[in-house]
Design a protein around this motif. Sequence first.
Motif, PDB file in Angstrom:
ATOM      1  N   MET A 280     -45.874   7.274 -30.731  1.00 45.49           N
ATOM      2  CA  MET A 280     -46.235   5.897 -31.073  1.00 45.49           C
ATOM      3  C   MET A 280     -45.195   4.961 -30.476  1.00 45.49           C
ATOM      4  O   MET A 280     -44.089   5.366 -30.153  1.00 45.49           O
ATOM      5  CB  MET A 280     -46.354   5.702 -32.590  1.00 45.49           C
ATOM      6  CG  MET A 280     -45.088   5.952 -33.373  1.00 45.49           C
ATOM      7  SD  MET A 280     -45.231   5.645 -35.168  1.00 45.49           S
ATOM      8  CE  MET A 280     -46.572   6.693 -35.645  1.00 45.49           C
ATOM      9  N   SER A 281     -45.597   3.715 -30.336  1.00 42.00           N
ATOM     10  CA  SER A 281     -44.681   2.711 -29.765  1.00 42.00           C
ATOM     11  C   SER A 281     -43.606   2.338 -30.781  1.00 42.00           C
ATOM     12  O   SER A 281     -43.788   2.510 -31.995  1.00 42.00           O
ATOM     13  CB  SER A 281     -45.464   1.466 -29.366  1.00 42.00           C
ATOM     14  OG  SER A 281     -45.914   0.791 -30.528  1.00 42.00           O
ATOM     15  N   THR A 282     -42.506   1.809 -30.281  1.00 38.20           N
ATOM     16  CA  THR A 282     -41.466   1.343 -31.192  1.00 38.20           C
ATOM     17  C   THR A 282     -41.966   0.173 -32.031  1.00 38.20           C
ATOM     18  O   THR A 282     -41.544   0.008 -33.172  1.00 38.20           O
ATOM     19  CB  THR A 282     -40.180   0.963 -30.438  1.00 38.20           C
ATOM     20  OG1 THR A 282     -40.491  -0.003 -29.438  1.00 38.20           O
ATOM     21  CG2 THR A 282     -39.551   2.174 -29.788  1.00 38.20           C
ATOM     22  N   GLU A 283     -42.887  -0.613 -31.479  1.00 35.15           N
ATOM     23  CA  GLU A 283     -43.474  -1.717 -32.266  1.00 35.15           C
ATOM     24  C   GLU A 283     -44.256  -1.169 -33.456  1.00 35.15           C
ATOM     25  O   GLU A 283     -44.196  -1.717 -34.553  1.00 35.15           O
ATOM     26  CB  GLU A 283     -44.394  -2.585 -31.402  1.00 35.15           C
ATOM     27  CG  GLU A 283     -43.672  -3.408 -30.345  1.00 35.15           C
ATOM     28  CD  GLU A 283     -43.312  -2.593 -29.094  1.00 35.15           C
ATOM     29  OE1 GLU A 283     -43.857  -1.494 -28.878  1.00 35.15           O
ATOM     30  OE2 GLU A 283     -42.450  -3.068 -28.331  1.00 35.15           O
ATOM     31  N   ALA A 284     -44.989  -0.072 -33.239  1.00 38.51           N
ATOM     32  CA  ALA A 284     -45.735   0.544 -34.335  1.00 38.51           C
ATOM     33  C   ALA A 284     -44.790   1.159 -35.360  1.00 38.51           C
ATOM     34  O   ALA A 284     -45.060   1.147 -36.564  1.00 38.51           O
ATOM     35  CB  ALA A 284     -46.704   1.590 -33.804  1.00 38.51           C
TER      36      ALA A 284
ATOM     37  N   ALA B  23     -39.405  11.799 -35.062  1.00 41.44           N
ATOM     38  CA  ALA B  23     -38.038  11.769 -35.576  1.00 41.44           C
ATOM     39  C   ALA B  23     -37.183  10.792 -34.775  1.00 41.44           C
ATOM     40  O   ALA B  23     -36.193  10.289 -35.273  1.00 41.44           O
ATOM     41  CB  ALA B  23     -37.411  13.161 -35.506  1.00 41.44           C
ATOM     42  N   CYS B  24     -37.576  10.544 -33.531  1.00 46.61           N
ATOM     43  CA  CYS B  24     -36.762   9.739 -32.620  1.00 46.61           C
ATOM     44  C   CYS B  24     -37.130   8.257 -32.695  1.00 46.61           C
ATOM     45  O   CYS B  24     -38.306   7.908 -32.830  1.00 46.61           O
ATOM     46  CB  CYS B  24     -36.943  10.246 -31.192  1.00 46.61           C
ATOM     47  SG  CYS B  24     -35.883   9.419 -29.986  1.00 46.61           S
ATOM     48  N   HIS B  25     -36.127   7.398 -32.565  1.00 41.84           N
ATOM     49  CA  HIS B  25     -36.369   5.952 -32.598  1.00 41.84           C
ATOM     50  C   HIS B  25     -37.207   5.484 -31.403  1.00 41.84           C
ATOM     51  O   HIS B  25     -37.724   4.377 -31.419  1.00 41.84           O
ATOM     52  CB  HIS B  25     -35.039   5.192 -32.645  1.00 41.84           C
ATOM     53  CG  HIS B  25     -34.308   5.173 -31.347  1.00 41.84           C
ATOM     54  ND1 HIS B  25     -33.546   6.236 -30.903  1.00 41.84           N
ATOM     55  CD2 HIS B  25     -34.248   4.228 -30.389  1.00 41.84           C
ATOM     56  CE1 HIS B  25     -33.049   5.928 -29.720  1.00 41.84           C
ATOM     57  NE2 HIS B  25     -33.444   4.717 -29.386  1.00 41.84           N
ATOM     58  N   THR B  26     -37.375   6.348 -30.389  1.00 40.79           N
ATOM     59  CA  THR B  26     -38.216   6.010 -29.233  1.00 40.79           C
ATOM     60  C   THR B  26     -39.688   6.262 -29.504  1.00 40.79           C
ATOM     61  O   THR B  26     -40.532   5.981 -28.647  1.00 40.79           O
ATOM     62  CB  THR B  26     -37.807   6.829 -27.989  1.00 40.79           C
ATOM     63  OG1 THR B  26     -38.096   8.210 -28.234  1.00 40.79           O
ATOM     64  CG2 THR B  26     -36.336   6.637 -27.655  1.00 40.79           C
ATOM     65  N   GLY B  27     -40.001   6.822 -30.663  1.00 40.39           N
ATOM     66  CA  GLY B  27     -41.381   7.150 -31.006  1.00 40.39           C
ATOM     67  C   GLY B  27     -41.760   8.578 -30.636  1.00 40.39           C
ATOM     68  O   GLY B  27     -42.890   8.988 -30.841  1.00 40.39           O
TER      69      GLY B  27
END
Length: 149
Positions: free
Chosen positions: A140-144, A114-118
Amino acid sequence: MSASSPTYKALEQASPGHETGLEALLSAAGWNDDGLIPAIAQQFDSGEVLMMAWMNRQTLEETLQTGRVCYWSRSRQRPWRKGESSGQVQMLHQAWLDCDGDTLLLKVDQTGPACHTGRRTCFYLALDANGARVDAAPLMSTEALYGSS
């Protein structure tokens, strides 16, 4: 406004099963000066608190009509359909207004973080009298989540 609203005051003594129209409730709700109300998202089956965001009347009505959660993005000044860029959507199971009509509780089914940090939840900083401790790793990473910039 809502704490003294006759609409919400009348509901304080209402019996279970009493129904009130949505228009009356939303008209009397405690929207802030920007026309927003805080919305807490909770995973419907586990009770895990996922995040807090803002809704305006339009995004709340869209959420209730479509079942896909839509918030108001204060930074972008436009509706934000959860997961529109990350694919991590929230589907509404139930929506609740608190007794004063100034806070929403959304019971949702969250896909992935749910969080933008993954992270699964935005509430990963555990506080005590000495400071804060990160208590969850990103799923997961923010890139993913958002693709590389």
